[in-house]
Design a protein around this motif. Structure first.
Motif, PDB file in Angstrom:
ATOM      1  N   VAL A  12       7.190   3.179  -9.135  1.00  0.00           N
ATOM      2  CA  VAL A  12       6.900   2.421  -7.914  1.00  0.00           C
ATOM      3  C   VAL A  12       8.193   2.072  -7.185  1.00  0.00           C
ATOM      4  O   VAL A  12       8.286   2.185  -5.953  1.00  0.00           O
ATOM      5  CB  VAL A  12       6.089   1.153  -8.245  1.00  0.00           C
ATOM      6  CG1 VAL A  12       5.896   0.286  -6.994  1.00  0.00           C
ATOM      7  CG2 VAL A  12       4.731   1.531  -8.838  1.00  0.00           C
ATOM      8  N   GLU A  13       9.223   1.683  -7.934  1.00  0.00           N
ATOM      9  CA  GLU A  13      10.499   1.334  -7.312  1.00  0.00           C
ATOM     10  C   GLU A  13      11.149   2.561  -6.685  1.00  0.00           C
ATOM     11  O   GLU A  13      11.748   2.490  -5.606  1.00  0.00           O
ATOM     12  CB  GLU A  13      11.433   0.710  -8.350  1.00  0.00           C
ATOM     13  CG  GLU A  13      12.721   0.147  -7.764  1.00  0.00           C
ATOM     14  CD  GLU A  13      12.476  -0.914  -6.703  1.00  0.00           C
ATOM     15  OE1 GLU A  13      13.237  -0.926  -5.704  1.00  0.00           O
ATOM     16  OE2 GLU A  13      11.528  -1.718  -6.854  1.00  0.00           O
ATOM     17  N   ALA A  47      12.570   6.131  -1.973  1.00  0.00           N
ATOM     18  CA  ALA A  47      12.291   7.383  -1.267  1.00  0.00           C
ATOM     19  C   ALA A  47      11.900   7.116   0.177  1.00  0.00           C
ATOM     20  O   ALA A  47      12.314   7.834   1.095  1.00  0.00           O
ATOM     21  CB  ALA A  47      11.180   8.149  -1.997  1.00  0.00           C
ATOM     22  N   GLU A  48      11.110   6.095   0.395  1.00  0.00           N
ATOM     23  CA  GLU A  48      10.720   5.741   1.762  1.00  0.00           C
ATOM     24  C   GLU A  48      11.938   5.321   2.581  1.00  0.00           C
ATOM     25  O   GLU A  48      12.101   5.755   3.730  1.00  0.00           O
ATOM     26  CB  GLU A  48       9.690   4.616   1.732  1.00  0.00           C
ATOM     27  CG  GLU A  48       9.193   4.218   3.108  1.00  0.00           C
ATOM     28  CD  GLU A  48       8.020   3.253   3.029  1.00  0.00           C
ATOM     29  OE1 GLU A  48       6.888   3.712   3.244  1.00  0.00           O
ATOM     30  OE2 GLU A  48       8.246   2.059   2.749  1.00  0.00           O
ATOM     31  N   ALA A 104       1.252   3.233  -2.983  1.00  0.00           N
ATOM     32  CA  ALA A 104       0.904   3.043  -1.568  1.00  0.00           C
ATOM     33  C   ALA A 104       0.974   1.571  -1.182  1.00  0.00           C
ATOM     34  O   ALA A 104       1.395   1.228  -0.070  1.00  0.00           O
ATOM     35  CB  ALA A 104      -0.485   3.609  -1.297  1.00  0.00           C
ATOM     36  N   ALA A 105       0.579   0.690  -2.093  1.00  0.00           N
ATOM     37  CA  ALA A 105       0.610  -0.741  -1.801  1.00  0.00           C
ATOM     38  C   ALA A 105       2.041  -1.269  -1.694  1.00  0.00           C
ATOM     39  O   ALA A 105       2.285  -2.259  -0.998  1.00  0.00           O
ATOM     40  CB  ALA A 105      -0.145  -1.511  -2.874  1.00  0.00           C
ATOM     41  N   ALA A 106       2.968  -0.598  -2.378  1.00  0.00           N
ATOM     42  CA  ALA A 106       4.360  -1.049  -2.392  1.00  0.00           C
ATOM     43  C   ALA A 106       5.197  -0.437  -1.274  1.00  0.00           C
ATOM     44  O   ALA A 106       6.365  -0.783  -1.120  1.00  0.00           O
ATOM     45  CB  ALA A 106       4.993  -0.727  -3.742  1.00  0.00           C
ATOM     46  N   THR A 107       4.614   0.485  -0.507  1.00  0.00           N
ATOM     47  CA  THR A 107       5.331   1.164   0.572  1.00  0.00           C
ATOM     48  C   THR A 107       4.564   0.988   1.882  1.00  0.00           C
ATOM     49  O   THR A 107       3.475   0.413   1.907  1.00  0.00           O
ATOM     50  CB  THR A 107       5.512   2.657   0.237  1.00  0.00           C
ATOM     51  OG1 THR A 107       4.213   3.236  -0.043  1.00  0.00           O
ATOM     52  CG2 THR A 107       6.426   2.858  -0.971  1.00  0.00           C
ATOM     53  N   ARG A 158       3.997   9.173   2.876  1.00  0.00           N
ATOM     54  CA  ARG A 158       2.711   9.681   2.392  1.00  0.00           C
ATOM     55  C   ARG A 158       2.698   9.590   0.869  1.00  0.00           C
ATOM     56  O   ARG A 158       3.723   9.771   0.195  1.00  0.00           O
ATOM     57  CB  ARG A 158       2.490  11.128   2.835  1.00  0.00           C
ATOM     58  CG  ARG A 158       2.404  11.303   4.352  1.00  0.00           C
ATOM     59  CD  ARG A 158       1.793  12.651   4.707  1.00  0.00           C
ATOM     60  NE  ARG A 158       0.409  12.732   4.239  1.00  0.00           N
ATOM     61  CZ  ARG A 158      -0.656  12.271   4.890  1.00  0.00           C
ATOM     62  NH1 ARG A 158      -0.497  11.686   6.066  1.00  0.00           N
ATOM     63  NH2 ARG A 158      -1.868  12.382   4.396  1.00  0.00           N
ATOM     64  N   VAL A 159       1.517   9.328   0.310  1.00  0.00           N
ATOM     65  CA  VAL A 159       1.374   9.114  -1.131  1.00  0.00           C
ATOM     66  C   VAL A 159       0.249  10.000  -1.651  1.00  0.00           C
ATOM     67  O   VAL A 159      -0.798  10.133  -1.005  1.00  0.00           O
ATOM     68  CB  VAL A 159       1.065   7.631  -1.431  1.00  0.00           C
ATOM     69  CG1 VAL A 159       0.816   7.415  -2.927  1.00  0.00           C
ATOM     70  CG2 VAL A 159       2.198   6.737  -0.946  1.00  0.00           C
ATOM     71  N   GLY A 160       0.474  10.613  -2.815  1.00  0.00           N
ATOM     72  CA  GLY A 160      -0.579  11.464  -3.355  1.00  0.00           C
ATOM     73  C   GLY A 160      -0.335  11.859  -4.795  1.00  0.00           C
ATOM     74  O   GLY A 160       0.444  11.220  -5.510  1.00  0.00           O
TER      75      GLY A 160
END
Length: 329
Positions: A27-28, A33-34, A65-68, A72-74
Motif C-alpha cells: 500500500v505504501e 508510485a502515484e 485504491a483507498a490509499a491513493t 489506476r489500480v488493478g
C-alpha cells in the motif's frame, strides 16, 4: 522509449518482517508510485506461498485504491480458473463502484501450483483449459449478455465499464486476441520469445466493443542504481529465492543480499542462482534507458509493467524513482 509505466507488486515477504508488513509495504509503495507519476499499480494472486502475502488481490486492490487518489489500480492478476466468473464480476463491480474510473481487471489462467492447493480451492489442472470459456462468461456478466443463468445478474457490476486485460503466454495471447482485449506478457529475460508472442497477438487480434486496436503491456524486472553492481544487488534476493524454491521445494521470504552473497551454495544452487540473475534489465540510468529502448523497438509495447522485488526497500524505491526520471514521468 516506452513512456507509459506501471508497477505490479507481489507483496513479497522479507526475512524478519511478518506477512502483514508486506501488505502494508504494498500500500505504501502504491502511494509512492502515484507521487512518481506511474500509470497503474497492480497486485497479484498467490496461494500457500510462504514468500508471498498477496492471496486476495481484490481485497488488497481496495486498500490500495483507498490509499491513493489518481493512479489506476488493478490485478495482475486474478487467476480466473480459481474462481466462479460471477463472483469475480461482483468483486470488480464493487471496486469500480467505490473507485469509479480507476479500476483494471487483469486476469490470468493459472491454477494452484500443487495438488494440495488445487484441492483446497476446489479446482484441478483442467480448469485452466476452460479459461477462454470462463473469460467469455465473465465478460457476459459485465455487459448483461450472459444467458447461462437466466434471471441472474452480477450486481453492481452489470453495465459498468471495467477495462479487462489478459495475462498470457503462448495460447493465452491468442485468447486475448480473439476476445479483443489488451495483452500483458513477460518476462523480458526472453525478449525474442516475448516479441514472437506479441507478433502473434497483433496478427490475430479481433477488434471488440471495448478495444478497437491491439494494446500490449510487457512485464519484467527493472533495477536501477548509481552503479551496475548496486543494481545487480537489488536482484540478488529474488534470484536466491527462486534457486531455493527449485532445489528445496518452497519459495522463501527474501533475505538481505549480503547474507546471500556469503552463502556456500551447491553447484546446482549456484547454477540456478546465476541463471535467475541473468537477463534482467538493470544498471545505471543510462544503461537501463538503452535497454528499454531495445525493448520498445523489439516489441512495440504500449506500456511497461515493472515487477521488481527485493529485500532493501530503500533501494527499491530509489530504483523506481530513477526509472520515473529516465522515462520522463
Amino acid at each position: 522509449m516506452i513512456r507509459k509505466l506501471s508497477i505490479l507488486d507481489r507483496s513479497r515477504t522479507r526475512q524478519g518482517h511478518p506477512a502483514p508488513q508486506a501488505l502494508r509495504d504494498t500500500v505504501e509503495l502504491a502511494r509512492t508510485a502515484e507521487e512518481l507519476g506511474y500509470h497503474r499499480f497492480w497486485v497479484s494472486e498467490h496461494h500457500s506461498v510462504p514468500g508471498v502475502a498477496g492471496s486476495a488481490p481484490t481485497v488488497l486492490a481496495a486498500a490500495v485504491a483507498a490509499a491513493t487518489h489518481r493512479i489506476r489500480v488493478g490485478t495482475g492478476g486474478v487467476m480466473l480458473p480459481n474462481h466462479q466468473p460471477m463472483v469475480v464480476a461482483e468483486q470488480f463491480g464493487v471496486l469500480e463502484a467505490l473507485f469509479p474510473g480507476r479500476i483494471d481487471m487483469g486476469l490470468g489462467r493459472s491454477v494452484g501450483f500443487t495438488g494440495g492447493i488445487r484441492r483446497a480451492l476446489g479446482r484441478d489442472t483442467g480448469d485452466a483449459d476452460r479459461f477462454e470459456e470462463q473469460l467469455a462468461e465473465l465478460l457476459g456478466w459485465l455487459d448483461g449478455t450472459q444467458r447461462a443463468h437466466p434471471e441472474v445478474h452480477a450486481h453492481p457490476a452489470e453495465g459498468l465499464r471495467i477495462p479487462t486485460y489478459v495475462l498470457a503466454t503462448g495460447e493465452g495471447a491468442r485468447i486475448a486476441a480473439r476476445a479483443g482485449l489488451p495483452l500483458v506478457v513477460g518476462d523480458l529475460r526472453s525478449r525474442d520469445r516475448v516479441s514472437g508472442i506479441v507478433e502473434t497477438y497483433r496478427e490475430e487480434f479481433r477488434p471488440s466493443a471495448a478495444v478497437t486496436e491491439p494494446y500490449v503491456v510487457v512485464s519484467g524486472t527493472v533495477a536501477i542504481a548509481a552503479t551496475e553492481e548496486e543494481a545487480r544487488r537489488i536482484l540478488v534476493p529474488e534470484a536466491w529465492a527462486l534457486a531455493h524454491s527449485r532445489t528445496r521445494g518452497n519459495f522463501p521470504p527474501l533475505r538481505p543480499a549480503e547474507e546471500i552473497e556469503a552463502l556456500e551454495m551447491t553447484p546446482k544452487e549456484r547454477e540456478l542462482y546465476e541463471g535467475a540473475l541473468a537477463g534482467h534489465i538493470h544498471g545505471t540510468q543510462e544503461q537501463v534507458a538503452a535497454q528499454l529502448s531495445e525493448v520498445a523497438e523489439g516489441t512495440g509495447a504500449d506500456e511497461l509493467l515493472v515487477t521488481t522485488s527485493t529485500y532493501d526497500r530503500t533501494a527499491l524505491l530509489d530504483s523506481y524513482a530513477r526509472l520515473a526520471r529516465i522515462t520522463g514521468l
